[in-house]
Design an enzyme around this catalytic site. Structure first.
Site, PDB file in Angstrom:
ATOM      1  N   HIS A   8       5.381  -4.643   2.813  1.00  0.00           N
ATOM      2  CA  HIS A   8       5.010  -5.190   3.923  1.00  0.00           C
ATOM      3  C   HIS A   8       4.008  -4.068   5.084  1.00  0.00           C
ATOM      4  O   HIS A   8       3.604  -4.768   6.053  1.00  0.00           O
ATOM      5  CB  HIS A   8       5.964  -5.799   4.947  1.00  0.00           C
ATOM      6  N   ASP A  15       9.401  -5.583  -2.138  1.00  0.00           N
ATOM      7  CA  ASP A  15       8.857  -4.974  -0.988  1.00  0.00           C
ATOM      8  C   ASP A  15       8.340  -3.461  -0.961  1.00  0.00           C
ATOM      9  O   ASP A  15       8.682  -2.699  -0.350  1.00  0.00           O
ATOM     10  CB  ASP A  15       9.777  -4.981   0.448  1.00  0.00           C
ATOM     11  N   GLY A  69       7.966   0.821  12.366  1.00  0.00           N
ATOM     12  CA  GLY A  69       7.213   1.862  12.067  1.00  0.00           C
ATOM     13  C   GLY A  69       8.047   2.967  11.133  1.00  0.00           C
ATOM     14  O   GLY A  69       7.364   3.712  10.642  1.00  0.00           O
ATOM     15  N   ASN A  70       9.449   2.817  11.424  1.00  0.00           N
ATOM     16  CA  ASN A  70      10.231   3.401  10.129  1.00  0.00           C
ATOM     17  C   ASN A  70       9.815   3.000   8.721  1.00  0.00           C
ATOM     18  O   ASN A  70      10.132   3.694   7.602  1.00  0.00           O
ATOM     19  CB  ASN A  70      11.598   3.602  10.376  1.00  0.00           C
ATOM     20  N   SER A  71       9.367   1.769   8.676  1.00  0.00           N
ATOM     21  CA  SER A  71       9.302   1.137   7.316  1.00  0.00           C
ATOM     22  C   SER A  71       8.489   1.878   6.324  1.00  0.00           C
ATOM     23  O   SER A  71       7.448   2.423   6.658  1.00  0.00           O
ATOM     24  CB  SER A  71       8.608  -0.273   7.360  1.00  0.00           C
ATOM     25  N   GLY A 117      15.939 -15.648 -18.531  1.00  0.00           N
ATOM     26  CA  GLY A 117      15.785 -17.208 -18.299  1.00  0.00           C
ATOM     27  C   GLY A 117      16.963 -18.079 -18.217  1.00  0.00           C
ATOM     28  O   GLY A 117      17.380 -18.909 -18.732  1.00  0.00           O
ATOM     29  N   VAL A 118      17.748 -17.686 -16.903  1.00  0.00           N
ATOM     30  CA  VAL A 118      18.956 -18.503 -16.512  1.00  0.00           C
ATOM     31  C   VAL A 118      18.637 -18.385 -14.946  1.00  0.00           C
ATOM     32  O   VAL A 118      18.163 -17.626 -14.393  1.00  0.00           O
ATOM     33  CB  VAL A 118      20.077 -17.602 -16.820  1.00  0.00           C
TER      34      VAL A 118
END
Length: 501
Positions: free
Chosen positions: A129, A159, A231-233, A286-287
């Site tokens: 992001h 992310d 901003g820490n992201s 596939g569940v």
């Protein structure tokens, strides 16, 4: 003190008593002689008891020393990890919203995030992001150097994203085993909250295995109360050994001191795949899964206490070939107990496509085991960001100009307004002549160098390659070599923009 010495000590301190033995013997007829202190031993003088003030002072000094050592440990972490942390500046269009801290810089909005150097040849790990919608990416190192960032790959499901810069021999972060991290241990977060580069905050590891936030497809977060802000992201969460435990990702806005980070084990796995293949190959059986709640367990015969309830099975997937059915409860994957659906997803993600794993399943109150071979999830690649798209072919810079009379206040802006607006206006009239027309942007082609630089119709060109107050023809002449540096005025504010074909 051993039992023999203890008995001798008691014999010296306590007179002999006439007590019946446990076997019921009668008391002895002759009393024991009284104890006498040995004449050869002088009496010991009583030692003075320490004063309460002295004891309090000693305890305070010891506490201060402990705090000083802890502070030095935090400082050592900052010194060790700080050079591997970068500040990321992202220019985006006007229609993109993001939890980053945004500010205006001329024609584009710019967001600030953080990242950590993952490989010495310029690989940088950050959040997806942080770069979402990016038209341009700038990476600033701790030593002040700035580089244009390229997207090596991104994974919206976790992310995470990896950038590359043209640099060599960079300091790199060391990653810890996040599964072995202890809840309650001290942690340090480093990043650029609100653009304040290389900010250090401290806290503890509050919890592990947090999921169910509903933001990403794959959620397995570390929780911390270390201060994390926009901003820490993308910045690291590290332990006191300076090893990365996680990548700071988000905060829970409804509370205080609740920050979430992608665990280092997951982040490292994603980063390695993005660097190697440009994408993440994720395992799939596939569940459809959901948590086995107490309400569901209460009406299911002999249901286990915890597990992941299968609610759908893809008829062509690996689970169907392994005889899984709706209503089955998966209680372990690869011999690791599963409490809920998130545990199953997390465990599958930690294994490679093609591996065969043992599953323990409860069906109708009966336990049985099966084996399933992981297949690749059929995930479409994320759409290319503007910064990843090749520029549309243009004969020029995608900029159409026209000469137009200066509007009110624009002639003063063309002068050296930093000294005085009035003086600047006189200087322009003396140099260029009063009433001179200005080069104004009439049209900007989509996906052109001019559009990427943030220019918009109506912008006024104050300078072009150092030429002040140029005409439209002079701007076009300056752009003849395919590169152009312009100073632009928009709504009373000026900014520089660089265009390159």
């Amino acid at each position: 003190m051993n039992s023999r010495r203890l008995t001798a000590s008691l014999a010296l301190l306590v007179p002999a008593l006439s007590l019946p033995s446990l076997a019921g013997a009668q008391p002895s007829a002759a009393p024991a002689p009284p104890l006498r202190a040995p004449s050869a031993l002088p009496k010991a003088a009583p030692s003075p008891a320490p004063s309460r003030a002295a004891a309090s002072s000693a305890a305070a000094a010891a506490g201060t020393a402990d705090l000083r050592r802890l502070g030095e440990a935090f400082a050592d972490v900052a010194d060790k990890v700080g050079p591997t942390v970068v500040q990321i500046e992202v220019a985006v269009g006007e229609d993109v919203s993001s939890p980053l801290r945004w500010f205006r810089d001329g024609g584009q909005r710019r967001g600030l995030g953080s990242g950590v150097i993952f490989s010495p040849d310029g690989g940088i790990l950050t959040n997806n992001h942080v770069i979402d919608g990016a038209r341009a990416i700038t990476v600033r190192l701790r030593d002040g150097r700035m580089f244009a960032g390229r997207v090596a790959g991104r994974d919206p499901a976790t992310d995470l994203a990896v950038l590359r810069i043209d640099a060599k021999d960079l300091p790199t972060a060391t990653f810890a085993d996040s599964d072995a991290a202890r809840v309650g241990a001290w942690v340090v977060a480093i990043g650029s909250p609100f653009g304040l580069g290389h900010t250090v905050t401290t806290g503890v590891l509050s919890a592990k295995g947090r999921g169910g936030v509903g933001v990403n497809d794959v959620e397995d977060y570390l929780q911390t109360d270390a201060s994390i802000n926009p901003g820490n992201s993308g910045g690291p969460l590290v332990d006191l050994d300076g090893r990365v435990l996680g990548i700071n990702t988000m905060i829970v806005s409804r509370g205080q001191g609740i920050g979430l980070a992608v665990p280092a084990n997951m982040a490292r796995r994603v980063a390695e795949q993005l660097l190697r293949h440009g994408r993440v190959e994720r395992a799939w059986i596939g569940v459809g899964l959901q948590d086995l709640t107490p309400q569901l367990a209460a009406v299911m015969p002999n249901a286990p206490r915890a597990g992941a309830l299968v609610n759908a099975v893809n008829p062509s997937g690996p689970a169907a070939r392994s005889n899984l059915q709706p209503g089955d409860v998966i209680t372990s994957v690869a011999a690791r107990p599963t409490r809920d659906a998130q545990d199953v997803i997390r465990e599958l993600f930690n294994h490679n496509v093609g591996e065969t794993l043992a599953l323990e399943v409860v069906r109708g109150g009966q336990r049985y085991q099966t084996r399933v071979t992981l297949a690749a999830r059929n995930e479409p690649p994320p759409p290319a960001l503007p910064v990843q798209r090749a520029p549309a072919p243009h004969t020029g810079l995608g900029l159409t100009l026209r000469d137009a009379p200066a509007e009110r206040g624009e002639r003063a802006e063309r002068g050296e307004r930093g000294e005085r607006g009035e003086r600047g206006e006189r200087g322009e009239r003396g140099e260029r002549g009063e009433g001179r027309s200005l080069a104004r942007v009439a049209f900007v082609a989509d996906d052109s160098p001019a559009e990427r630089a943030g220019l918009r119709p109506g912008d006024v060109i104050l300078e072009a390659d150092g030429r002040r107050a140029p005409t439209a023809a002079e701007v076009e002449e300056a752009a003849g070599d395919g590169e152009l540096l312009v100073r632009v005025q928009r709504r009373g504010a000026a900014f520089y923009a660089a265009l390159k074909r």
